[in-house]
Design a protein around this motif. Sequence first.
Motif, PDB file in Angstrom:
ATOM      1  N   THR A 145      13.604  -7.053  21.862  1.00 18.51           N
ATOM      2  CA  THR A 145      14.946  -6.781  21.345  1.00 18.51           C
ATOM      3  C   THR A 145      15.276  -7.809  20.289  1.00 18.51           C
ATOM      4  O   THR A 145      14.742  -8.917  20.296  1.00 18.51           O
ATOM      5  CB  THR A 145      16.004  -6.836  22.465  1.00 18.51           C
ATOM      6  OG1 THR A 145      16.001  -8.163  23.004  1.00 18.51           O
ATOM      7  CG2 THR A 145      15.707  -5.826  23.550  1.00 18.51           C
ATOM      8  N   ALA A 146      16.156  -7.450  19.382  1.00 20.00           N
ATOM      9  CA  ALA A 146      16.490  -8.341  18.265  1.00 20.00           C
ATOM     10  C   ALA A 146      17.164  -9.619  18.731  1.00 20.00           C
ATOM     11  O   ALA A 146      17.066 -10.643  18.091  1.00 20.00           O
ATOM     12  CB  ALA A 146      17.383  -7.618  17.268  1.00 20.00           C
ATOM     13  N   SER A 147      17.861  -9.584  19.842  1.00 24.04           N
ATOM     14  CA  SER A 147      18.616 -10.759  20.260  1.00 24.04           C
ATOM     15  C   SER A 147      17.807 -11.725  21.116  1.00 24.04           C
ATOM     16  O   SER A 147      18.168 -12.879  21.240  1.00 24.04           O
ATOM     17  CB  SER A 147      19.864 -10.331  21.032  1.00 24.04           C
ATOM     18  OG  SER A 147      19.474  -9.648  22.204  1.00 24.04           O
ATOM     19  N   SER A 148      16.707 -11.274  21.710  1.00 25.58           N
ATOM     20  CA  SER A 148      16.043 -12.154  22.660  1.00 25.58           C
ATOM     21  C   SER A 148      14.743 -12.771  22.167  1.00 25.58           C
ATOM     22  O   SER A 148      14.287 -13.739  22.734  1.00 25.58           O
ATOM     23  CB  SER A 148      15.759 -11.388  23.953  1.00 25.58           C
ATOM     24  OG  SER A 148      14.802 -10.376  23.700  1.00 25.58           O
ATOM     25  N   SER A 149      14.110 -12.194  21.154  1.00 25.36           N
ATOM     26  CA  SER A 149      12.818 -12.752  20.784  1.00 25.36           C
ATOM     27  C   SER A 149      12.630 -12.784  19.275  1.00 25.36           C
ATOM     28  O   SER A 149      13.089 -11.910  18.554  1.00 25.36           O
ATOM     29  CB  SER A 149      11.702 -11.933  21.423  1.00 25.36           C
ATOM     30  OG  SER A 149      11.766 -10.604  20.984  1.00 25.36           O
ATOM     31  N   TYR A 150      11.956 -13.793  18.850  1.00 25.58           N
ATOM     32  CA  TYR A 150      11.614 -13.953  17.447  1.00 25.58           C
ATOM     33  C   TYR A 150      10.102 -13.915  17.328  1.00 25.58           C
ATOM     34  O   TYR A 150       9.381 -14.113  18.309  1.00 25.58           O
ATOM     35  CB  TYR A 150      12.146 -15.284  16.918  1.00 25.58           C
ATOM     36  CG  TYR A 150      13.606 -15.242  16.520  1.00 25.58           C
ATOM     37  CD1 TYR A 150      13.986 -15.559  15.237  1.00 25.58           C
ATOM     38  CD2 TYR A 150      14.602 -14.904  17.425  1.00 25.58           C
ATOM     39  CE1 TYR A 150      15.315 -15.527  14.845  1.00 25.58           C
ATOM     40  CE2 TYR A 150      15.931 -14.864  17.054  1.00 25.58           C
ATOM     41  CZ  TYR A 150      16.287 -15.181  15.757  1.00 25.58           C
ATOM     42  OH  TYR A 150      17.592 -15.147  15.378  1.00 25.58           O
ATOM     43  N   LYS A 151       9.611 -13.676  16.125  1.00 24.91           N
ATOM     44  CA  LYS A 151       8.171 -13.631  15.892  1.00 24.91           C
ATOM     45  C   LYS A 151       7.839 -14.548  14.720  1.00 24.91           C
ATOM     46  O   LYS A 151       8.683 -14.802  13.854  1.00 24.91           O
ATOM     47  CB  LYS A 151       7.730 -12.199  15.598  1.00 24.91           C
ATOM     48  CG  LYS A 151       8.344 -11.626  14.325  1.00 24.91           C
ATOM     49  CD  LYS A 151       7.919 -10.203  14.098  1.00 24.91           C
ATOM     50  CE  LYS A 151       8.493  -9.697  12.769  1.00 24.91           C
ATOM     51  NZ  LYS A 151       8.116  -8.328  12.511  1.00 24.91           N
ATOM     52  N   PRO A 152       6.605 -15.063  14.666  1.00 26.42           N
ATOM     53  CA  PRO A 152       6.236 -15.926  13.544  1.00 26.42           C
ATOM     54  C   PRO A 152       6.013 -15.119  12.269  1.00 26.42           C
ATOM     55  O   PRO A 152       5.511 -13.999  12.316  1.00 26.42           O
ATOM     56  CB  PRO A 152       4.936 -16.586  14.013  1.00 26.42           C
ATOM     57  CG  PRO A 152       4.393 -15.672  15.052  1.00 26.42           C
ATOM     58  CD  PRO A 152       5.559 -14.962  15.673  1.00 26.42           C
ATOM     59  N   VAL A 163      11.184 -15.530  12.865  1.00 27.40           N
ATOM     60  CA  VAL A 163      12.139 -14.559  12.321  1.00 27.40           C
ATOM     61  C   VAL A 163      12.421 -13.475  13.351  1.00 27.40           C
ATOM     62  O   VAL A 163      11.620 -13.250  14.260  1.00 27.40           O
ATOM     63  CB  VAL A 163      11.613 -13.917  11.015  1.00 27.40           C
ATOM     64  CG1 VAL A 163      11.416 -14.968   9.934  1.00 27.40           C
ATOM     65  CG2 VAL A 163      10.330 -13.155  11.251  1.00 27.40           C
ATOM     66  N   PRO A 164      13.541 -12.743  13.206  1.00 26.92           N
ATOM     67  CA  PRO A 164      13.829 -11.622  14.106  1.00 26.92           C
ATOM     68  C   PRO A 164      12.805 -10.500  13.926  1.00 26.92           C
ATOM     69  O   PRO A 164      12.163 -10.410  12.880  1.00 26.92           O
ATOM     70  CB  PRO A 164      15.218 -11.151  13.679  1.00 26.92           C
ATOM     71  CG  PRO A 164      15.782 -12.249  12.855  1.00 26.92           C
ATOM     72  CD  PRO A 164      14.632 -13.000  12.274  1.00 26.92           C
ATOM     73  N   PRO A 165      12.655  -9.640  14.922  1.00 22.66           N
ATOM     74  CA  PRO A 165      11.648  -8.576  14.860  1.00 22.66           C
ATOM     75  C   PRO A 165      11.820  -7.589  13.709  1.00 22.66           C
ATOM     76  O   PRO A 165      10.845  -6.983  13.280  1.00 22.66           O
ATOM     77  CB  PRO A 165      11.813  -7.848  16.195  1.00 22.66           C
ATOM     78  CG  PRO A 165      12.542  -8.767  17.071  1.00 22.66           C
ATOM     79  CD  PRO A 165      13.332  -9.677  16.199  1.00 22.66           C
ATOM     80  N   PHE A 166      13.037  -7.413  13.180  1.00 17.57           N
ATOM     81  CA  PHE A 166      13.244  -6.428  12.115  1.00 17.57           C
ATOM     82  C   PHE A 166      12.771  -6.921  10.743  1.00 17.57           C
ATOM     83  O   PHE A 166      12.732  -6.159   9.794  1.00 17.57           O
ATOM     84  CB  PHE A 166      14.709  -5.990  12.040  1.00 17.57           C
ATOM     85  CG  PHE A 166      15.675  -7.122  11.775  1.00 17.57           C
ATOM     86  CD1 PHE A 166      15.937  -7.569  10.493  1.00 17.57           C
ATOM     87  CD2 PHE A 166      16.343  -7.720  12.836  1.00 17.57           C
ATOM     88  CE1 PHE A 166      16.821  -8.599  10.252  1.00 17.57           C
ATOM     89  CE2 PHE A 166      17.246  -8.753  12.611  1.00 17.57           C
ATOM     90  CZ  PHE A 166      17.477  -9.191  11.321  1.00 17.57           C
ATOM     91  N   ILE A 167      12.373  -8.175  10.617  1.00 16.66           N
ATOM     92  CA  ILE A 167      11.868  -8.706   9.352  1.00 16.66           C
ATOM     93  C   ILE A 167      10.381  -8.356   9.240  1.00 16.66           C
ATOM     94  O   ILE A 167       9.611  -8.559  10.168  1.00 16.66           O
ATOM     95  CB  ILE A 167      12.045 -10.242   9.284  1.00 16.66           C
ATOM     96  CG1 ILE A 167      13.521 -10.637   9.371  1.00 16.66           C
ATOM     97  CG2 ILE A 167      11.401 -10.804   8.021  1.00 16.66           C
ATOM     98  CD1 ILE A 167      14.359 -10.191   8.202  1.00 16.66           C
TER      99      ILE A 167
END
Length: 187
Positions: A145-152, A163-167
């Motif tokens: 989900t956009a609020s709980s996890s970020y990705k490199p 960054v957030p998953p939608f990037i």
Amino acid sequence: MRVDGGQVRAGMVLDYEGKLWMVIGHEIRTPGNLRSFNQVEIRDIRTGTKKNLRLRPDEGMDRVSLDQRNFQYLYREDDSLIFMDQENYEQITMEADFLGERAAFLQDGMVVIVEMHESTPIGVKLPDTVILEVVEADPVIKGQTASSSYKPAKMENGIRVMVPPFIGTGDKIVVNTDELTYVERSK
């Protein structure tokens, strides 16, 4: 000028043990149920010696007052960075190690603030944020989900930022140059 230990940040110059020290990194840590502290890495401006300090929020440090002048970043030549004074057009050369990993944020024509102590450059203040393009980003994993996890994600300058998953690849984002963190998607 006195600064609380919790407010010491990268790029500051401190008077510690009778010497001038450049703060090259910091991390606020809160270990378990203990009080938080600021883990600070400093480098002696004259000798290049490094030290690590553990500063409590109520512990005061002496910040050195410096002359600040606007310089324009011109180009990089091997391990040297060339800047031009905006007032008298004189050029100065600094080692890329002087800025550490923040040197990757320099862009052609960027205006930075160079801090000088007795006509010797000892610090460079980059703009708070820069706009960079994402050149590599992990795909979104189903269930995130956009609020709980970020990705490199890897930026065009080689720096990695969470960054957030939608990037995705090709997006332009605003990055904080002090904290090396994602701020928002660029408009």
